[in-house]
Structure formats: structure tokens, C-alpha cells
Scaffold this active site. Structure first.
Site, PDB file in Angstrom:
ATOM      1  N   ASN A  24      14.003  -0.352   7.414  1.00 45.40           N
ATOM      2  CA  ASN A  24      12.826  -0.263   6.527  1.00 45.40           C
ATOM      3  C   ASN A  24      12.827   1.025   5.700  1.00 45.40           C
ATOM      4  OD1 ASN A  24      12.014   1.679   8.415  1.00 45.40           O
ATOM      5  ND2 ASN A  24       9.869   1.186   8.114  1.00 45.40           N
ATOM      6  N   ASP A  74      20.809   4.473  14.779  1.00 46.20           N
ATOM      7  CA  ASP A  74      20.538   3.705  16.008  1.00 46.20           C
ATOM      8  C   ASP A  74      19.185   2.999  15.976  1.00 46.20           C
ATOM      9  OD1 ASP A  74      22.902   4.181  17.164  1.00 46.20           O
ATOM     10  OD2 ASP A  74      22.208   5.816  18.478  1.00 46.20           O
ATOM     11  N   GLY A  90       4.452 -12.680  20.887  1.00 45.68           N
ATOM     12  CA  GLY A  90       5.268 -13.031  19.723  1.00 45.68           C
ATOM     13  C   GLY A  90       6.689 -12.553  19.948  1.00 45.68           C
ATOM     14  N   ALA A  91       7.609 -13.227  19.290  1.00 44.51           N
ATOM     15  CA  ALA A  91       9.026 -12.879  19.489  1.00 44.51           C
ATOM     16  C   ALA A  91       9.778 -12.881  18.162  1.00 44.51           C
ATOM     17  CB  ALA A  91       9.655 -13.857  20.481  1.00 44.51           C
ATOM     18  N   TYR A 109      -3.226  -5.558   9.471  1.00 40.60           N
ATOM     19  CA  TYR A 109      -4.306  -4.656   9.054  1.00 40.60           C
ATOM     20  C   TYR A 109      -5.215  -5.270   7.996  1.00 40.60           C
ATOM     21  CZ  TYR A 109      -0.903  -3.619   5.396  1.00 40.60           C
ATOM     22  OH  TYR A 109       0.009  -3.736   4.397  1.00 40.60           O
ATOM     23  N   LEU A 157       0.833  -1.207   0.000  1.00 41.08           N
ATOM     24  CA  LEU A 157       0.000   0.000   0.000  1.00 41.08           C
ATOM     25  C   LEU A 157       0.868   1.258   0.000  1.00 41.08           C
ATOM     26  CD1 LEU A 157      -2.671  -1.083   2.670  1.00 41.08           C
ATOM     27  CD2 LEU A 157      -3.004  -0.904   0.205  1.00 41.08           C
ATOM     28  N   SER A 158       2.195   1.075   0.129  1.00 41.69           N
ATOM     29  CA  SER A 158       3.086   2.238   0.235  1.00 41.69           C
ATOM     30  C   SER A 158       3.058   3.142  -1.007  1.00 41.69           C
ATOM     31  CB  SER A 158       4.513   1.791   0.538  1.00 41.69           C
ATOM     32  OG  SER A 158       4.551   1.231   1.833  1.00 41.69           O
ATOM     33  N   LYS A 186      14.754  -6.641   4.857  1.00 45.40           N
ATOM     34  CA  LYS A 186      15.021  -5.644   5.899  1.00 45.40           C
ATOM     35  C   LYS A 186      16.361  -5.858   6.611  1.00 45.40           C
ATOM     36  CE  LYS A 186      10.263  -4.383   6.923  1.00 45.40           C
ATOM     37  NZ  LYS A 186       9.281  -4.099   7.965  1.00 45.40           N
ATOM     38  N   ASP A 230       9.595   1.471  11.817  1.00 45.15           N
ATOM     39  CA  ASP A 230       8.455   0.603  12.148  1.00 45.15           C
ATOM     40  C   ASP A 230       8.050   0.704  13.625  1.00 45.15           C
ATOM     41  OD1 ASP A 230       7.997  -0.566   9.641  1.00 45.15           O
ATOM     42  OD2 ASP A 230       9.511  -2.115   9.982  1.00 45.15           O
ATOM     43  N   GLY A 243      10.525 -10.788  14.213  1.00 44.39           N
ATOM     44  CA  GLY A 243      11.124  -9.511  13.830  1.00 44.39           C
ATOM     45  C   GLY A 243      10.278  -8.309  14.238  1.00 44.39           C
TER      46      GLY A 243
HETATM   47  P1  ATR Z   1       7.716 -11.347  12.015  1.00 46.30           P
HETATM   48  O1  ATR Z   1       9.165 -11.257  11.641  1.00 46.30           O
HETATM   49  O2  ATR Z   1       6.784 -10.840  10.968  1.00 46.30           O
HETATM   50  O3  ATR Z   1       7.422 -10.826  13.357  1.00 46.30           O
HETATM   51  P2  ATR Z   1       8.241 -14.129  12.444  1.00 46.30           P
HETATM   52  O4  ATR Z   1       9.644 -13.770  12.617  1.00 46.30           O
HETATM   53  O5  ATR Z   1       7.842 -15.196  11.506  1.00 46.30           O
HETATM   54  O6  ATR Z   1       7.348 -12.884  12.018  1.00 46.30           O
HETATM   55  O7  ATR Z   1       7.691 -14.409  13.922  1.00 46.30           O
HETATM   56  C1  ATR Z   1       6.668 -15.217  14.114  1.00 46.30           C
HETATM   57  C2  ATR Z   1       6.242 -15.106  15.594  1.00 46.30           C
HETATM   58  O8  ATR Z   1       4.908 -15.532  15.664  1.00 46.30           O
HETATM   59  C3  ATR Z   1       7.042 -15.987  16.497  1.00 46.30           C
HETATM   60  O9  ATR Z   1       7.068 -15.409  17.780  1.00 46.30           O
HETATM   61  C4  ATR Z   1       6.203 -17.271  16.501  1.00 46.30           C
HETATM   62  O10 ATR Z   1       6.371 -18.073  17.639  1.00 46.30           O
HETATM   63  P3  ATR Z   1       7.564 -19.164  17.756  1.00 46.30           P
HETATM   64  O11 ATR Z   1       8.773 -18.391  18.228  1.00 46.30           O
HETATM   65  O12 ATR Z   1       7.069 -20.128  18.738  1.00 46.30           O
HETATM   66  O13 ATR Z   1       7.738 -19.727  16.374  1.00 46.30           O
HETATM   67  C5  ATR Z   1       4.828 -16.674  16.498  1.00 46.30           C
HETATM   68  N1  ATR Z   1       3.824 -17.598  15.947  1.00 46.30           N
HETATM   69  C6  ATR Z   1       3.756 -18.076  14.687  1.00 46.30           C
HETATM   70  N2  ATR Z   1       2.704 -18.889  14.542  1.00 46.30           N
HETATM   71  C7  ATR Z   1       2.094 -18.945  15.763  1.00 46.30           C
HETATM   72  C8  ATR Z   1       0.956 -19.631  16.292  1.00 46.30           C
HETATM   73  N3  ATR Z   1       0.237 -20.457  15.514  1.00 46.30           N
HETATM   74  N4  ATR Z   1       0.612 -19.424  17.578  1.00 46.30           N
HETATM   75  C9  ATR Z   1       1.349 -18.603  18.365  1.00 46.30           C
HETATM   76  N5  ATR Z   1       2.443 -17.953  17.935  1.00 46.30           N
HETATM   77  C10 ATR Z   1       2.806 -18.112  16.656  1.00 46.30           C
END
Ligand code: ATR
Length: 276
Positions: A87, A78, A124-125, A215, A16-17, A66, A103, A127
Site C-alpha cells: 500500500n 517483509d 472475514g478472510a 469508517y 481521503l488520503s 495492491k 495497513d 485481503g
Molecule cells: P477485502 O479484500 O477488502 O478484505 P474481500 O477479499 O472481498 O475483501 O473479502 C471479503 C470477506 O468478507 C470474505 O471473508 C467474505 O467471506 P467469504 O470468504 O465467505 O466470501 C466476507 N463476506 C463478504 N460478504 C459477506 C457476508 N454477507 N457475510 C459474511 N461475510 C461476508
């Protein structure tokens, strides 16, 4: 020469950018254009050389480049160093190309007025979570919690960022009433099914804010669930717009209008969603 900007990634046709930046350029009477460029696998270095050679004034970088773009730039700000991802690339007056990451800050701006004393849960953990944790830390937030399906990845993120406490999803769910802001960053949000919720929200605090970085759909199953508890919900469109607005201001020295863009993009995505 007429100025031009770009976004590089693969795929790129859905981005969409171009619409967003072309609209802002016109609104601000800037004689420039902004084009999407699909960069094929293994061709990033050539693409960057081409952009520089052809006089591109700055560009955005999206998935999957990225991180990979970093070695091809002259300097990393930084905002991007800590996250390890760029980005936005800005060309300086002395022809140097500097990588930024807008971002995380864009995401924080999309939350509106929030206090740094707030307790923030990031789910979530990956990027995206890394970028948000880094930006929250930079903005003075010190009550940060990262909950993830794989606990070890949450632990790694908090250790790398030197911020926040790692939790399992079960722990986060159990102490949900503790958090003022809950941020969903996993790709689960895109799946349109209730069973894809990463955590249940039964114990949510009154007046909490729930945000999702996705989104499309405009109302993710996670936000749909949050609305049952009458809390404020924020989708990922604001993050998209604010990260773009910061990039636009770096390139053009003007802050474009984000509110009008929110209405326009919401319409483009076929909804009448209002963050509330
Ligand atoms: P991005 O870079 O876009 O943040 P990513 O690096 O693919 O995406 O990160 C995916 C994140 O979503 C991870 O934290 C992943 O958990 P794991 O570390 O256990 O893989 C989490 N994730 C992906 N599918 C999931 C699911 N079905 N339920 C819960 N967490 C999920």
C-alpha cells in the site's frame, strides 16, 4: 525540484488520503504536494513508469492494485511480502522503489494500548483480514482466531499465514466470551442494516474491544450493536490515519499528528463520533 507524492487506484476520487497528507505536509512545513491519480484497467505498468520518470518521491496504492503492483517494484519489504500486497511505495536515495504494507501495523496502532496475550477474533478472510493477521503475528500476538462465512477460506488464510485457528461464524458466536478483541473485516459493515451483522454479540466478554475496519458509516451496524453491551468500539478511521502516518514517516522522516487528524476526518465525514 519540489517533492510530490501520490495515491493510485481506481476509483480514487473518494480517497481521503490527499486531504490527510496535504494537511500533514502543511503542518510540518514540508514544501511538497500529494495528488490522487486514477489508473485505468491495464495501465498499471505504464502508470508506474510514469511516476518514476516524473520524479514521484513515493506513493500509496489502493484498490485494485495492491497485489498487481508487486512485479513493477525493485524490492518488497517483509511487511508486504507475507501479505502479498503493497500500500506504500518509497523511493530510496539510490533511486530504487520499495514496496511496504502499512495497513496491518496501522490497524494495530489504531487499537491503542493492547496486550499481545489478548485473544483476538478476526471476522472475514479477505485481503484486509490477511493483512491484519500477518501484522498481529509479527507483533507477537499468538492467540488468533479467524472466523469466516466460508470456513475453507479461513482455513486457507491461517495455513498461509502459519498463524491462528480457523472457525465457522457459528463457532465464533458460540465461544464469543473467549475473545478480548473482535475485529470485523468484511464489507458487510458498509451496509446500513442490522441484519447484515456477520455474528451476534450476545455472549460478548465484559471489557472486550470491538473494531470494524469500515469508517463510512463512522458507526457501522456492528459497532452500533457492540455499544449495546458497553464495550469499547473502534471504527476504521484510525486504521486509515495510522497507515497513512507510517507512510508519511517513511517518506519524510517525521511522525505526523494522528489525534488532530482523527477530529478533522470525523468532521469531514459529517460525524461527531468518538471511539470509546
Ligand atoms: P477485502 O479484500 O477488502 O478484505 P474481500 O477479499 O472481498 O475483501 O473479502 C471479503 C470477506 O468478507 C470474505 O471473508 C467474505 O467471506 P467469504 O470468504 O465467505 O466470501 C466476507 N463476506 C463478504 N460478504 C459477506 C457476508 N454477507 N457475510 C459474511 N461475510 C461476508
Amino acid at each position: 525540484m519540489k517533492k510530490w507524492f501520490a495515491v493510485i487506484g481506481n476509483p480514487i476520487s473518494h480517497s481521503l488520503s490527499p486531504f490527510m497528507h496535504e494537511t500533514w505536509l502543511q503542518e510540518n512545513n514540508i514544501d511538497a504536494s500529494y495528488i490522487p491519480i486514477q489508473v485505468e484497467e491495464g495501465k498499471l505498468e505504464d502508470a508506474v513508469k510514469g511516476l518514476k520518470l516524473l520524479g514521484c518521491s513515493g506513493w500509496n496504492v489502493t484498490v485494485p492494485y495492491k497485489e498487481a503492483i508487486i512485479p513493477f517494484l525493485d524490492e518488497i519489504d517483509d511487511s508486504a511480502k507475507g501479505v502479498g500486497a503493497v500500500n506504500t511505495v518509497v523511493k530510496t536515495e539510490d533511486n530504487r522503489f520499495v514496496g511496504y504494507n502499512t495497513d496491518g501495523l496501522g490497524f494495530i496502532q489504531s487499537l491503542g494500548e493492547i496486550q499481545s496475550e489478548n485473544r483476538v477474533l478476526i471476522i472475514g478472510a479477505g485481503g484486509a483480514a490477511r493483512g491484519i493477521v500477518h501484522a498481529l503475528k509479527q507483533s507477537g500476538f499468538h492467540h488468533l482466531y479467524v472466523a469466516n462465512r466460508t470456513y475453507l477460506n479461513a482455513e486457507k488464510l491461517t495455513l498461509d499465514a502459519q498463524a491462528g485457528q480457523a472457525l465457522t461464524l457459528q463457532e465464533a458466536e458460540a465461544k464469543l466470551g473467549h475473545f478480548d478483541i473482535i475485529i470485523q473485516t468484511t464489507p458487510q459493515g458498509m451496509k446500513n442494516q442490522a441484519e447484515s451483522l456477520p455474528i451476534r454479540l450476545n455472549n460478548i466478554k465484559e471489557h472486550a474491544i470491538v473494531a470494524d475496519i469500515v469508517y463510512n458509516p463512522l458507526v457501522t451496524p456492528f459497532l452500533e450493536e457492540a455499544r449495546k453491551y458497553n464495550v469499547r468500539t473502534i471504527n476504521g478511521l484510525g486504521m486509515l490515519i495510522h497507515q497513512g502516518a507510517i507512510a508519511f514517516s517513511y517518506w519524510n522522516g517525521i511522525n505526523p499528528s494522528s489525534d488532530k487528524m482523527m477530529e478533522r476526518l470525523t468532521m469531514q465525514l459529517g460525524g461527531n463520533y468518538v471511539n470509546r
